[in-house]
Design a protein around this motif. Structure first.
Motif, PDB file in Angstrom:
ATOM      1  N   ARG A   1       0.808  -1.224   0.000  1.00  0.00           N
ATOM      2  CA  ARG A   1       0.000   0.000   0.000  1.00  0.00           C
ATOM      3  C   ARG A   1       0.839   1.271   0.000  1.00  0.00           C
ATOM      4  NH1 ARG A   1      -2.489   0.484   4.623  1.00  0.00           N
ATOM      5  NH2 ARG A   1      -3.650   2.249   3.835  1.00  0.00           N
TER       6      ARG A   1
ATOM      7  N   LEU B   1      -0.381   5.804  -7.681  1.00  0.00           N
ATOM      8  CA  LEU B   1      -0.236   4.344  -7.767  1.00  0.00           C
ATOM      9  C   LEU B   1       0.326   3.763  -6.469  1.00  0.00           C
ATOM     10  CD1 LEU B   1       1.159   3.448 -11.313  1.00  0.00           C
ATOM     11  CD2 LEU B   1      -1.004   2.728 -10.303  1.00  0.00           C
ATOM     12  N   SER B   2       0.231   2.452  -6.342  1.00  0.00           N
ATOM     13  CA  SER B   2       0.900   1.687  -5.298  1.00  0.00           C
ATOM     14  C   SER B   2       1.019   0.294  -5.900  1.00  0.00           C
ATOM     15  CB  SER B   2       0.054   1.645  -4.024  1.00  0.00           C
ATOM     16  OG  SER B   2      -1.147   0.934  -4.266  1.00  0.00           O
TER      17      SER B   2
ATOM     18  N   LYS C   1      -2.370  -1.036  -6.356  1.00  0.00           N
ATOM     19  CA  LYS C   1      -3.110  -0.488  -7.489  1.00  0.00           C
ATOM     20  C   LYS C   1      -2.508  -0.952  -8.814  1.00  0.00           C
ATOM     21  CE  LYS C   1      -5.266   3.260  -5.096  1.00  0.00           C
ATOM     22  NZ  LYS C   1      -4.956   4.473  -4.358  1.00  0.00           N
TER      23      LYS C   1
ATOM     24  N   ALA D   1      -4.028  -4.122  -9.735  1.00  0.00           N
ATOM     25  CA  ALA D   1      -5.333  -3.983 -10.373  1.00  0.00           C
ATOM     26  C   ALA D   1      -5.192  -3.611 -11.844  1.00  0.00           C
ATOM     27  CB  ALA D   1      -6.168  -2.932  -9.637  1.00  0.00           C
ATOM     28  N   ARG D   2      -3.999  -3.103 -12.230  1.00  0.00           N
ATOM     29  CA  ARG D   2      -3.761  -2.782 -13.645  1.00  0.00           C
ATOM     30  C   ARG D   2      -3.032  -3.911 -14.359  1.00  0.00           C
ATOM     31  NH1 ARG D   2      -2.219   3.605 -14.008  1.00  0.00           N
ATOM     32  NH2 ARG D   2      -3.916   4.321 -12.685  1.00  0.00           N
TER      33      ARG D   2
END
Lengths: 349, 373
Positions: free
Chosen positions: B96, B103-104, B107, B110-111
């Motif tokens: 996180r 972004l992280s 994240k 998720a991409r």
């Protein structure tokens, strides 16, 4: 009940068979799955008519309705599985309005290739949970997604129940001075799932507390119909539940760490995993907020019930415009018990 | 819990609190920094500040490996996963940490980035073995506590010929950071810290000797302490005694785990695989000389920075962020105008808000009711 079997001369292979796309296609294979698995297990008068809906008799009064999607990983864990969890979870959500749950629906998203043996185990577990709770599963749906697009099985259940006259339970009804009670030891479900997922040998005997709580709720309402708030501390644990209630009611809370019921084994597992039992999910516990005059009665009723034997009074509601939940620590200091930031444990229910 | 509950008892805590209250001079101030996030956690979690007299003030330090990780390094990790399409393995608390552009690692996942959480470097090696066709990179972070495990993984990868395994090394060193916070003697008036609670787990590896020079050069006492609340309170009492006596010595409260020499085997493993970097950026503290490690010449083949030609990225912190001053004890979290307004645990702007062990995040999560009072 007589059922014609001539459309599928061969019964489903529950030993080596697997879910395939035809099981969700609306054709013969789906009809066979419904009859040989779901009807067989859930059997009740509403399902037997094989309609697209269940037609229900509903007693007078206000209805409570709740829905819950279940994506737990792993599907089977000590003390339960996604099947029993999906029944208990929704029954509990309905019961937290003080309602008597009446009916459930169940929708399955199955992944192509999922073993029929596992599916049967899950469905039978659901059926047992529903029977024990005396809440029938009266309608349902099944869809199949391609391999790789699901994770075995996802189950969504919906429940309705009827709220007894004079009961007015809601998250915005906590008032300063009210007492805060919990029905038993915290954190068992989350730790059991986590220990199973991570293969933690030392914690493998910790079992999920998954259970239907409507019987306990009924016993509590019997002695105190004026209970202000009930909520089951699932994802995010007790800390999240108390913060939700504090915000909804516009109050603060002060709880005492020494009064929190946490078993030694859960405390040890949390220590090891870096978790705080206050934030770990429960599936068979509730938090109750009631007026001070009701507290002793409610606590006694909880302790007299098998699912509330370790119930405890843990603190009280305070006046606080910031809606902070605070805790007196075991050492005598104070700290906040804040909202969970981010995600502590994914895929827990 | 045996061997844990003994260090959390209310009775002994009250006894220590009374002793500190008795021994601390109300006319002076005792500004004590706990360097480690583990101590910050214990202090916040048990509300220890409530048990101390007004003259004793605790200042939360930078000793949280996630907090000091500069944004540019997280950006590089995301580059590895998204652009070089490697399988990136990281400890859970890295996922996180905020990177550039909102972004992280979480994240990025998720991409489409293949980012996996691991509990140990052994998990990381397992992923490398099970995926021989993929480049598998371990995102190595942490102080001296986690470095030996990374060294073992590199040695093991070499032995097994795991050519698809590499390490993105972000290991940092504790003593240079403490020395930097205190600064040169010329900067002394800028620093509002009288003594340090020294690291627990880090010291089990490096021992207590590396702090000797620091205490001598800077004239600040250090008491190495365990991570349990009674450890912390006993260390505070020992620091109060040193300050009362005008001493600046290294004392060891955590004798059940820390020796003067530390864990020699772990030190040898680290020396075998790593070498000092000339400098390294610490989030909130800036670029510090000789404060971090990289794989040495012998093990360069396992260095993901070289394998994937990662260019250094420098991402400046928010100008209004007061982390630097907070970490030197000159300001408190509530003095920062970003605190709890735009900078929250969900949306951290500065290093101290990144993980729950950071100074600002700990205050936000456990103690902000004090600001409201």
């Amino acid at each position: 009940m007589s059922r014609s079997r001539k459309d599928w001369p061969r019964p489903l292979d529950f030993r080596d068979g697997r879910v395939d796309m035809t099981h969700g296609s609306g054709g013969r294979a789906m009809a066979q799955l419904i009859e040989e698995l779901f009807l067989e297990a859930f059997d009740n008068q509403y399902l037997r008519s094989l309609n697209d809906q269940a037609c229900l008799a509903v007693p007078p009064g206000r209805l409570a309705m709740a829905t819950d999607a279940h994506v737990v990983s792993p599907l089977f864990f000590p003390g339960g599985d996604i099947g029993s969890l999906s029944v208990h979870g929704t029954i509990n959500d309905v019961a937290m309005a003080g309602a008597r749950p009446l009916y459930l629906s169940a929708a399955f998203v199955l992944e192509e290739g999922f073993p029929l043996a596992d599916l049967r185990r899950i469905v039978q577990s659901m059926a047992l949970a529903a029977r024990q709770a005396r809440v029938p599963i009266v309608t349902g749906d099944t869809k199949v997604v391609e391999s790789g697009k699901g994770d075995g099985v996802f189950i969504t259940t919906t429940g309705i129940g009827v709220i007894p006259e004079g009961v007015e339970i809601s998250g915005d009804r906590a008032r300063p001075g009210d007492r805060i009670l919990v029905s038993g030891t915290l954190g068992k479900h989350g730790v059991a799932v986590m220990a199973c997922r991570e293969g933690l040998e030392f914690a493998s005997h910790i079992r999920s507390d998954t259970a239907a709580l409507h019987g306990l709720v009924a016993a509590m309402i019997d002695v105190a119909p004026g209970i202000h708030v009930l909520r089951d501390p699932t994802r995010g644990g007790l800390a999240t539940t108390l913060n939700e209630i504090a915000r909804a009611s516009g109050v603060g809370m002060m709880i005492e760490e020494v009064r929190l019921p946490v078993s030694g084994e859960v405390a040890a597992a949390c220590e090891f995993l870096g978790l705080d039992p206050l934030y770990v999910a429960n599936e068979g516990k509730l938090a109750c907020i009631c007026a001070p005059r009701d507290a002793e009665r409610v606590l006694a009723a909880m302790r007299a019930h098998s699912l509330g034997a370790k119930a405890a009074l843990i603190g009280e509601v305070t006046e606080d415009p910031n809606c902070f939940v605070q805790m007196k620590t075991t050492l005598g200091g104070r700290r906040m018990v804040d909202w969970l930031s981010g995600e502590q444990l994914p895929r827990i229910c | 819990m045996k061997y844990i509950d003994e260090f959390r008892g209310e009775g002994p805590a009250r006894g220590l609190a009374a002793a500190i209250a008795r021994e601390a001079d109300p006319a002076r101030e005792y500004r004590i920094m706990e360097f480690c996030g583990g101590h910050t956690h214990a202090i916040s979690r048990y509300g220890i500040a409530d048990l101390l007299p007004a003259s004793v003030r605790l200042i939360h330090g930078p000793g949280c490996p996630v907090c000091v990780l500069p944004m540019g390094r997280v950006d590089s990790a995301i580059e590895l996963a998204l652009e070089h399409r490697v399988m990136l393995l990281a400890y859970g608390d890295c996922l996180r940490v905020p990177a550039s552009n909102g972004l992280s690692l979480m994240k990025a996942r998720a991409r489409g980035a293949d980012v996996r959480m691991v509990y140990s470097t052994q998990d990381a090696l397992r992923f490398a073995r099970e995926n021989p066709g993929r480049e598998v990179v371990f995102f190595a972070i942490g102080f001296e506590t986690t470095t030996p495990a990374t060294a073992v993984a590199v040695l093991q990868a070499e032995r097994e010929g795991l050519a698809n395994f590499s390490v993105f090394c972000n290991h940092v060193l504790t003593p240079p950071a403490i020395a930097h916070i205190v600064g040169s003697p010329a900067q002394a008036p800028e620093v509002a810290i009288d003594g340090f609670i020294g690291p627990a787990h880090v010291s089990t590896v490096i021992g207590s000797l590396p702090y000797e020079r620091f205490a001598r050069d800077h004239g600040k006492p250090v008491v190495i302490a365990g991570f349990e609340p009674l450890d912390v309170m006993l260390a505070i009492r020992m620091l109060v005694a040193q300050l009362n006596d005008g001493r600046s010595e290294i004392e060891n409260e955590f004798t059940r785990a820390v020796t003067p020499e530390g864990n020699l085997k772990a030190q040898r493993l680290v020396a075998q695989v790593f070498e000092l970097r000339d400098s390294f950026e610490w989030r909130g503290l800036g670029v510090l000389p000789a404060s971090a490690l990289q794989l040495n010449q012998r093990y360069r083949a396992f260095d993901a920075e070289l394998r994937f030609r990662l260019a250094p990225r420098a991402v400046p912190d928010n100008k209004a962020c007061e982390c630097g001053a907070i970490l030197r004890g000159r300001k408190r979290p509530s003095h920062c105008r970003l605190f709890a307004t735009v900078c929250t645990p969900e949306n951290p702007m500065g290093s101290c808000m990144v993980s729950s062990e950071g100074a600002c995040a700990a205050h936000y999560t456990y103690g902000r009711f004090r600001d409201a009072a």
